[in-house]
Design an enzyme around this catalytic site. Structure first.
Site, PDB file in Angstrom:
ATOM      1  N   GLU A  36      -6.961  -7.675  -1.233  1.00 16.28           N
ATOM      2  CA  GLU A  36      -7.468  -7.686   0.135  1.00 16.28           C
ATOM      3  C   GLU A  36      -8.923  -7.230   0.166  1.00 16.28           C
ATOM      4  OE1 GLU A  36      -5.239  -5.398   2.987  1.00 16.28           O
ATOM      5  OE2 GLU A  36      -3.292  -6.007   2.195  1.00 16.28           O
TER       6      GLU A  36
ATOM      7  N   GLU B 146       0.817  -1.221   0.000  1.00 21.45           N
ATOM      8  CA  GLU B 146       0.000   0.000   0.000  1.00 21.45           C
ATOM      9  C   GLU B 146       0.846   1.266   0.000  1.00 21.45           C
ATOM     10  OE1 GLU B 146      -2.808  -0.423   3.218  1.00 21.45           O
ATOM     11  OE2 GLU B 146      -4.060  -1.798   2.092  1.00 21.45           O
TER      12      GLU B 146
END
Ligand code: ZN
Ligand code: ZN
Ligand code: ZN
Lengths: 603, 603, 603
Positions: free
Chosen positions: B302, B144
């Site tokens: 995710e 991320e």
């Protein structure tokens, strides 16, 4: 002997001719006790090697001459400007990592060796000078301990504290769960105070590592306790007998007052409720303060006779309110009723704070008249209530660790606040007229029929067994959502929720739902329906009886409230954020079983 | 071959006996793919010259033994504590100018030579060790990517980036319009990162110089791309074939994912919508992610099976929601459906984040049952959807430069948010059942009949010509208020608004009005009236047909929406902040012309 | 001679071919005056020892050739990047204690010797070059002085300022009331600027020591005045006659414009009201600006012809509004009507700020047409209003010290804002058509029949006597809650509230109540009832007549508004936070007594 009556008195702020007027008015108002010297460090020690007690001597002598008693402060609630200039490290570094310079109060780094040496030094000189003075009835150390420091001295002290606690880095890494996010510490010096510059985001409650933050809260509470101990030891070097206290702040999160209990000779606290709808909150605070030293009476060290100054809006106490709240304190165990402040100072941030005597020095004000009337009542009462104890059969568990752990947690809901939950259950007990002790989770539970443990997030020290014992012998245990979640290190139990409480409660919880404050899920109990909000645990009965069920969402019809029979007793689990009337219903049912409803429960 | 199913798995956090239980449950739930090692840097490299892959070896071998495939992370999403201690400059300096110390994750300065060397180093060792392992199907670099750093190393790197971009200070001064406010730079070293200490006030969107801030956004996105490239190159030194990705975050402003497209072998992203009313928003995000690499399928890297933990309020996914959203991902182009996380960690900030397997390790939970059911469905589906492409005839332009430029602008309205405008137009297309590609402004437009460009603030790279080309050959272009305002340097065009788009649109705009969100100006189109809010451009037709007119204020009756005939096609301009139904009306009209309304458009 | 018409003109931002177009359009719009050079420091002094006036020469010559007049700025409203690089101490340190680096504008430390030398230096060179130029009609020093600096240079300068003010630490300690919270200063160097790192909490209005903060506000206003004086002296060294000004900002708290009055040759100010409901607020601001130099006409130095850019929402001025507000300025004493800006710049934070000429350079816009029409009107008007004076018989006292003291006070209410109170009374006077001068508390009051002093928190300089004189000779004084509270050092008077005003007002106040904004206490006056909010003083008449009484709370029926007969006149005290209609009632009653109601008072 009678309930002490008076308050904070700072005549060093005004000329001596006014002192005479002060004492004339004190006589009129039945004032017998004055707290003196709370911020006098710069006065008594105007330089590193200069001491001047002449003004303090005069204050004390004048009060003693009038027959008044003195609670004498060491004066270390704020350090002098010269100290900050000479030793910049005595000031604090804040949560944002900024070293402060001289200003404000409560401004000393608790880990600074200079501050520790100097604060103990002035306390020692005070004690040496005034020990044995007939007027002095108590020592008042520091003032409203609180806040936090994040400086390098505190970082070093924190690491020492951690070595003491964990011995090895392996144990520390396990406790803090550092395999998460690559956080394994390989050297003690890698550990930083958890702040906006390290583990935190958005503020003190938002941390990447709950374990670090929780330990820093514990450490900081202990660090300030060390400051208190420094000064108390200094006092004891000259005065072995006069009781020593400091003024607590009631429902104050940063300091775990239970960890301080053994060190205070008696508890005192400052009561500044936000407004005149605060009776229930004050009742909880009084009970908590009384519970710190196992029910021993406390002092109400400060309250305002009229208005506060530090709030955005400072409403006036209406006629009779000061009297009512003073008696409430006495009824909850206060042996002293003291004001901040006896006369209004003229300048700085408390010049508009209420005072027994205002800037004009008048006796013909409403406030002075009410103070005088209460003084007269307390005088008439005499010693009747002094030292009284409350033989409560109900206990409410209050736990700073759970408070901290719950509110620094990521998930399930930042809207669930520990005090809100605790206050709701205490309020129910209070309104239903039950005598209640608010006690630490380490307290013996043998004497109680009912133990209420709202939001008991952390289970430690065999507490689950002791709670089970209450039920086993026929008592009732009540607990709620978010209880039994974590161990002493704030790690989730590798077990069904509510962890070690599961056998006692006869339930398990696999899922929970959090919603905005506007969402309501009705819970039906015993034919009535009550609103619930914020948090909804999906309770699965594993032997417990379902007492309340949800009325909405996909879990409508499932358990929200349960009661398990355990031994000869009961264990309740309230899985939903019930509104006050729902909490009242549960608590009333429990009290009724034990015949503990008060005589006014149905007024 | 089938859709991959599984998720993030961090067994380094728990004892090996639990691993066996994990795999037993994975089997039950049809789990075939595990993302491993995302935060393992401190585990695999516990000191500057110490490496230990034993735990990771065991994790991989155990998974491989069970026949599962692995997405292997380099583990650099957080750096180890020892690294920050040894090299304090690897931590970031924040927008407020504060050097952080060790803590959190995503905590590395992207410009730090030490970080760049060390992160590439661990990636190289990982690749050397595991390249060619049959279980490993993808590399996952970092985690991320995001945030920003404002340190002196970044300042220096920024200056290099600027030299590359502008060659001369004269060009830079012209681009940044530095004659304004006496800002002319006479030496590259005078240039500081735009932060709270330099150009900004109130926060990252409030800058005195849009040009500096815009370039810093571009630079920071590129700096992190460099970090990704460092690690990918290191991997490629040992593993020339296994695809490499990193997990994007959908509609994430700080990183211009289009600039990263060429460097990723495939796109993957993490989908954490705020609540269960997020279907349209997720549809946009999926389309944007698919569009990054020209329609190539992506991985859903995710999603939570149940709850998040980081929000103030973390609602529970209701029954069926996880399944529904997983299929939505597949329908939009996902070739993998992965969860964060496979088993719940016990400590730190994600201990309450949802997991396939909870703390109690149970298989008889609702969540585990739903995960298992979906696993079974995906298993049955097999390879049918793998590699599928969507032959859309509608394109929606998405542009990080326009996003940034619009939202860092002073005036006309801080309430106009780029995503709100884009979402409204995408939502209309989505609800009307049109297949739509969300593409960068640099993409070829030849294959599209309809091109929608909401809030296309910046016009660069010949885009005006390419849009004109769409209309010229009979297509339709739709754009809105605040389009065509600035050039690539964020300087206003010295021309009528909407600048280079004016000929295509057949209008000009001399004035615009901004109002608080409570103010509504009704716009009438084709006999119906729709609310508009926030921004009202006074559109002057210069050849275009007036389609919608304002109903209020001094410009009542004047044009709010226009359609220009250009070549064989049309070009629409929506000058008002139409509510959703107004946007729907425009989009429906356009789709109808091209016969692109979906079969369910009128449900 | 006529009202000057034009505005800020920054052609250094665009190529010379555009200048010709500019002047063509200026001619069309009757533009006769241009403000030039406001941010040209980096242009005229591109390095420490390099000067280049060629562009400025050309701008001035081109304007002069067109017969236009010039208000010439020294250009020091922002310092050049090279200066900040060479002398980092010229940038400011903010309230949070953060040294800023190069960026923004208004970015110079007022105490920096380098800044003082360099700013005076460029002003001197400008004056030497352009003094005597026929086109130049005024000098414009700096730009919108404001903000604050908290650096070590300012700390040192503050200490010098304090030595000047107090001579001894004893006097300073007494003034600041430092016996409170152990704050006694024993060395001048112990004194720190009051900031987030020292005395403040929550922000600039929340201070532990009002005295320190108040003096720092005074000091900072004086420090910037010194900057102005530096440059004016430099100008005067070459140009002894051309008037010198700087642009004020109306109701701007950080600078006490009254302390600047003597140094400006005429007042000018920038009028950026928040929205089109601002007529009353602008009327107050105009009157305040006119009052700074005892009624002398002022310049409207800046206003936008259409929109601002810096606000969250920037609404458009509707047709006629710019004209209306321009005439309002003239009616209140403006001898110039100037715009920011003549042509819109293309880049940075003001590119969307309104301009007479937009980015497209068109004359056929609504805005340009309205500017032209007004230009024509002003041209027709000629010299009629120039130099006009208003013979007002009503004065409203405006006092920065009271503003500051009231708003940095702890208690009684943060919701009571000085400007709100002042605006309500001015609005009443304005709506009732009374001519009113807004004047400093040091002004002579002899010429007024009515003196209104809302929230006159601080009484100093014999003001109480002067107010008594107004009433004694038959005039009327009106004052309100929170008046007469503190002396010049912000220490409460050791006397009944309202301190030295008590004899004049014939009342005393022992108690006051503050409540949230939602609470209303009705006040009945003369048979009508008016709402009051926020603050409720319990007024005890000591000779005064009770005019208004509270309708609620325990003090229902007691005095809220009183009128005392004093000499031949009256003195009113309004103890409650009356809503506008209540204020109107009081003011109307007073004006009626003196025959000062305007002709349109009852429209
Ligand atoms: Zn410290
Ligand atoms: Zn950096
Ligand atoms: Zn400074």
């Amino acid at each position: 002997m009678k309930i002490r009556y008076g308050g904070d008195y700072n005549p060093e702020q005004w000329p001596k001719e006014v002192w005479e007027e002060d004492h004339r008015l004190f006589d009129a108002a039945h004032i017998d006790t004055l707290t003196v010297g709370v911020f006098t460090w710069a006065l008594t020690q105007p330089g590193p090697d200069v001491y001047d007690f002449s003004t303090l001597d005069a204050i004390i002598e004048r009060a003693a001459a009038a027959g008044r008693r003195i609670c004498l402060a060491t004066g270390t609630g704020a350090h002098p400007a010269w100290l900050a200039k000479a030793h910049p490290e005595v000031t604090r570094t804040d949560f944002e990592g900024r070293r402060h310079r001289y200003g404000q109060r409560h401004n000393s780094c608790p880990s600074s060796p200079v501050f520790r040496r100097m604060s103990a030094g002035i306390a020692r000189r005070m004690a040496a000078r005034y020990a044995g003075h007939e007027a002095i009835v108590a020592w008042h150390v520091g003032n409203e301990y609180g806040g936090a420091c994040y400086c390098d001295l505190c970082a070093a002290a924190f690491r020492e504290w951690l070595r003491e606690r964990y011995s090895t880095l392996e144990a520390l890494n396990a406790a803090w769960y550092t395999r998460f996010w690559s956080h394994t510490f390989t050297d003690w010096d890698e550990i930083e105070p958890p702040s906006a510059l390290t583990e935190h985001w958005r503020g003190p409650d938002h941390t990447a590592f709950q374990g670090i933050t929780l330990d820093y809260l514990r450490f900081m509470s202990d660090a300030m306790l060390t400051n208190f101990r420094d000064e108390k030891a200094a006092i004891r070097s000259a005065d072995p007998v006069t009781p020593v206290t400091t003024n607590f702040m009631g429902l104050y999160r940063p300091i775990d007052y239970h960890r301080w209990a053994a060190d205070l000779d008696f508890v005192s606290w400052d009561n500044y409720p936000p407004d005149d709808r605060s009776a229930a909150r004050m009742a909880l605070a009084h009970d908590l303060m009384r519970g710190i030293k196992d029910g021993q009476p406390f002092w109400l060290m400060e309250q305002t006779p009229s208005v506060t100054a530090c709030r955005d809006v400072n409403p006036l106490k209406r006629p009779g309110v000061m009297r009512l709240w003073s008696w409430q304190a006495v009824a909850h165990g206060a042996d002293a009723v003291l004001f901040f402040q006896m006369r209004a100072g003229r300048g700085a941030s408390e010049k508009y704070h209420g005072a027994v005597i205002g800037h004009a020095g008048r006796a013909d004000t409403r406030v002075f008249r009410e103070v005088t009337a209460l003084g007269s009542e307390l005088h008439s009462l005499g010693p009747v209530t002094l030292g009284a104890r409350t033989p409560a059969r109900v206990a409410l568990l209050f736990d700073w660790d759970s408070w901290w752990a719950l509110e620094i947690s990521d998930g399930p809901s930042r809207l669930v606040r520990y005090l809100d939950v605790v206050t709701a259950y205490h309020r129910a007990l209070w309104q239903l007229g039950a005598d209640v002790d608010v006690i630490p989770v380490t307290a013996a539970l043998d004497r109680y029929d009912v133990v209420v443990a709202p939001a008991l997030h952390m289970i430690k020290d065999g507490l689950a067994d002791r709670l089970a014992g209450v039920a086993r012998r026929g008592g009732t245990v009540v607990t709620t959502f978010l209880s039994g979640r974590v161990d002493e290190d704030d790690n989730a139990f590798p077990a069904d929720v509510p962890g070690p409480l599961s056998p006692l409660l006869g339930i398990r919880v696999d899922e929970w739902d959090a919603r905005e404050a506007t969402y309501v899920n009705p819970v039906t109990m015993d034919g009535s329906t009550f609103e619930s909000r914020l948090l909804f645990e999906l309770v699965i009965a594993q032997g417990a009886e379902v007492v309340g069920t949800y009325g909405a969402d996909f879990y409508a019809g499932t358990a929200a409230v349960t009661r398990n029979t355990f031994g000869s007793g009961h264990a309740w689990y309230v899985g939903a954020g019930l509104a006050q009337d729902g909490v009242d219903h549960v608590v009333r049912t429990v009290l009724t079983r034990h015949g503990l409803l008060g005589p006014c429960a149905d007024l």
